[in-house]
Design a protein around this motif. Sequence first.
Motif, PDB file in Angstrom:
ATOM      1  N   THR A 132       0.803  -1.189   0.074  1.00 56.17           N
ATOM      2  CA  THR A 132       0.102  -0.014   0.028  1.00 56.17           C
ATOM      3  C   THR A 132       1.028   1.270   0.131  1.00 56.17           C
ATOM      4  N   SER A 133       0.290   2.403  -0.327  1.00 58.47           N
ATOM      5  CA  SER A 133       1.057   3.596  -0.229  1.00 58.47           C
ATOM      6  C   SER A 133       1.480   3.885   1.045  1.00 58.47           C
ATOM      7  N   ARG A 134       0.809   3.675   2.116  1.00 58.09           N
ATOM      8  CA  ARG A 134       0.805   4.076   3.569  1.00 58.09           C
ATOM      9  C   ARG A 134       2.111   3.244   3.937  1.00 58.09           C
ATOM     10  N   HIS A 135       2.115   1.803   3.553  1.00 59.79           N
ATOM     11  CA  HIS A 135       3.581   1.279   4.026  1.00 59.79           C
ATOM     12  C   HIS A 135       4.776   2.069   3.252  1.00 59.79           C
ATOM     13  N   GLU A 136       4.647   2.348   1.856  1.00 59.78           N
ATOM     14  CA  GLU A 136       5.696   2.960   1.560  1.00 59.78           C
ATOM     15  C   GLU A 136       6.072   4.483   2.129  1.00 59.78           C
ATOM     16  N   TYR A 137       4.921   5.016   2.725  1.00 67.21           N
ATOM     17  CA  TYR A 137       5.070   6.421   3.220  1.00 67.21           C
ATOM     18  C   TYR A 137       5.693   6.322   4.667  1.00 67.21           C
ATOM     19  N   LEU A 138       5.535   5.243   5.521  1.00 64.49           N
ATOM     20  CA  LEU A 138       5.971   4.901   6.690  1.00 64.49           C
ATOM     21  C   LEU A 138       7.537   4.678   6.267  1.00 64.49           C
ATOM     22  N   GLU A 139       7.867   3.930   5.259  1.00 69.75           N
ATOM     23  CA  GLU A 139       9.343   3.602   5.064  1.00 69.75           C
ATOM     24  C   GLU A 139      10.165   4.797   4.862  1.00 69.75           C
TER      25      GLU A 139
ATOM     26  N   PRO B  92      -3.852  -0.996  10.687  1.00 75.85           N
ATOM     27  CA  PRO B  92      -3.590  -0.490  12.074  1.00 75.85           C
ATOM     28  C   PRO B  92      -2.286  -0.270  12.728  1.00 75.85           C
ATOM     29  N   MET B  93      -1.340  -1.476  12.354  1.00 79.73           N
ATOM     30  CA  MET B  93      -0.157  -1.357  12.796  1.00 79.73           C
ATOM     31  C   MET B  93       0.743  -0.351  12.046  1.00 79.73           C
ATOM     32  N   VAL B  94       0.559  -0.183  10.563  1.00 78.13           N
ATOM     33  CA  VAL B  94       1.307   0.856   9.832  1.00 78.13           C
ATOM     34  C   VAL B  94       0.773   2.283  10.165  1.00 78.13           C
ATOM     35  N   GLU B  95      -0.553   2.527  10.450  1.00 77.82           N
ATOM     36  CA  GLU B  95      -1.201   3.941  10.889  1.00 77.82           C
ATOM     37  C   GLU B  95      -0.551   4.232  12.136  1.00 77.82           C
ATOM     38  N   GLY B  96      -0.662   3.278  12.957  1.00 80.89           N
ATOM     39  CA  GLY B  96      -0.108   3.485  14.439  1.00 80.89           C
ATOM     40  C   GLY B  96       1.220   3.841  14.425  1.00 80.89           C
TER      41      GLY B  96
ATOM     42  N   ILE C 250       3.066   5.198  12.025  1.00 80.59           N
ATOM     43  CA  ILE C 250       3.245   6.617  11.568  1.00 80.59           C
ATOM     44  C   ILE C 250       2.881   7.577  12.638  1.00 80.59           C
ATOM     45  N   LYS C 251       1.786   7.402  13.369  1.00 80.27           N
ATOM     46  CA  LYS C 251       1.660   8.528  14.430  1.00 80.27           C
ATOM     47  C   LYS C 251       2.555   8.301  15.440  1.00 80.27           C
ATOM     48  N   ARG C 252       2.999   6.972  15.910  1.00 79.11           N
ATOM     49  CA  ARG C 252       4.267   6.955  16.854  1.00 79.11           C
ATOM     50  C   ARG C 252       5.455   7.709  16.655  1.00 79.11           C
ATOM     51  N   LEU C 253       5.870   7.570  15.311  1.00 79.87           N
ATOM     52  CA  LEU C 253       6.978   8.132  14.888  1.00 79.87           C
ATOM     53  C   LEU C 253       6.804   9.553  14.876  1.00 79.87           C
ATOM     54  N   GLU C 254       5.622  10.007  14.339  1.00 81.77           N
ATOM     55  CA  GLU C 254       5.741  11.470  14.349  1.00 81.77           C
ATOM     56  C   GLU C 254       5.567  12.006  15.807  1.00 81.77           C
ATOM     57  N   MET C 255       5.021  11.499  16.791  1.00 79.31           N
ATOM     58  CA  MET C 255       5.125  11.831  18.289  1.00 79.31           C
ATOM     59  C   MET C 255       6.543  11.937  18.730  1.00 79.31           C
ATOM     60  N   LEU C 256       7.238  10.782  18.430  1.00 79.20           N
ATOM     61  CA  LEU C 256       8.742  10.571  18.898  1.00 79.20           C
ATOM     62  C   LEU C 256       9.438  11.858  18.225  1.00 79.20           C
ATOM     63  N   LYS C 257       9.121  12.135  17.078  1.00 75.42           N
ATOM     64  CA  LYS C 257       9.986  13.358  16.790  1.00 75.42           C
ATOM     65  C   LYS C 257       9.510  14.623  17.158  1.00 75.42           C
TER      66      LYS C 257
END
Length: 465
Positions: free
Chosen positions: A137-144, A333-337, A339-346
């Motif tokens: 999915t594009s969301r997997h690629e975005y997270l990468e 849910p793991m991918v979207e989660g 993405i959110k966790r990484l955003e908060m970490l940063k």
Amino acid sequence: PFIRILLPTLSNYTYYGTSFTFYLLPFTFIYYFCQVKIQYSTNFQNIIDVDIFERVKKQRGNIGQYAKEAHGYFAFPKLEGEIGPRMMFRGKEVLNWSLNNYIGLANDPEVRKVDAEAAAQWGLAYPMGARMMSGQTSRHEYLESQLADFVGKPDAFLLNFGYQGMISIIDSLTSRFDCIVYDAESHACIMDGLRLSPAKRYVYVHNDMSSLRKQLEHATKYVATTGGGILVVTEGVFGMAGDLGKLDEITALKSEFNFRLLVDDAHGFGTMGPTGAGTGEHFGVQDKVDLYFGTFAKAMAGFGAFVATDEDVCMSLRYTMRSQMFAKSLTMPMVEGAIKRLEMLKSQPERREKLWTIAHALQNGLKADGMNIGITNSMVTPVYLSGSVAEGMQVVFDLRENYNIFCSIVVYPVIPKGQLLLRLIPTSMHTLEDVKYTIKAFKNVAEKLAKGEYNKELLIDASKL
């Protein structure tokens, strides 16, 4: 049988003055050799000719030998309730120092909201299949892309699980012409990757650069004859002792030896370095780490993992890592989660700052009270004591039942006989009051242990608790 029958008879005859027995000596030797081999094979077969289930019931491994006494209390305990410093254990609240929720994301309301919304929108199945076939999915690629940017690498590849991923990375990267040089105290996932790889292995003494140099010299000579390459594998933060892999000194050796460096930074990702980008960032050598491995299971409080490196190597891994090619893609849910966790970490460095405030207070307080915390220079906090396995079980029992403190223990044969290791994992969710109470409790049990108040022989049987 032919030789056995003829030997006594032919010994009475000669040929040109030499007994026929002389000419039969080679055949006699073969006969007796076969008899010994047959007997040995029969005995060996009697040993191994056992039903698999019967064997595994008796051979439970180094840790499993204590299963009867430990199961359900010391091993496989049930911590229940909301993830945090205080959870329920066997019906009562305990102060929990045993979870890698380093920066407190596990139960953050924003994180749980994203997790829930993604589950409601996508369910737990999408995307179905492996990414190579139907799970992209594009969301997997975005997270990468976000992960690669954060750790300063050109590209990243998502992995379903950290343990499984590390095994497969090592297997995919190396061939029988190559050498792997690895730290003696590497995590089990690295060791299993080494077992799977056909490459020649050289181990160096833990964090000992003179030993690493020696093994690199051996590896260099070897690959000169095979045309292969050298992969050095270490950890950013060693999760048991808490010391850091000497990435600055290891990368400095690149000026003398030709090798690639793979760093397992499971504990360092999100906790080490000015921005939390890991132990390579902490040492200022992230650009010299060729393959950076991080997991979501600790600071990110989820599951999954990633490896970050250059684009061509990443593309090769996508098409050669069997653990990913033939396994279902991470669900949405793991991918979207993540993405959110990484955003908060940063965007929330105060979480990491609080983690280090708690870690330093805990470690300094323990040392001030005479506790041995070894050589840790990370947030992982080991407390070393001397005692038998039985004494260790009683110390943990005392901490949990009388002080309401829950932490993990490591005993022989994982560590040397006569040593005990109690591992404390500080998080940003702990308080300084938690720290003070824990230090006092540890001082009390250490004094009781030194006075011999715990039975050296009696193993606590968890099945009777």
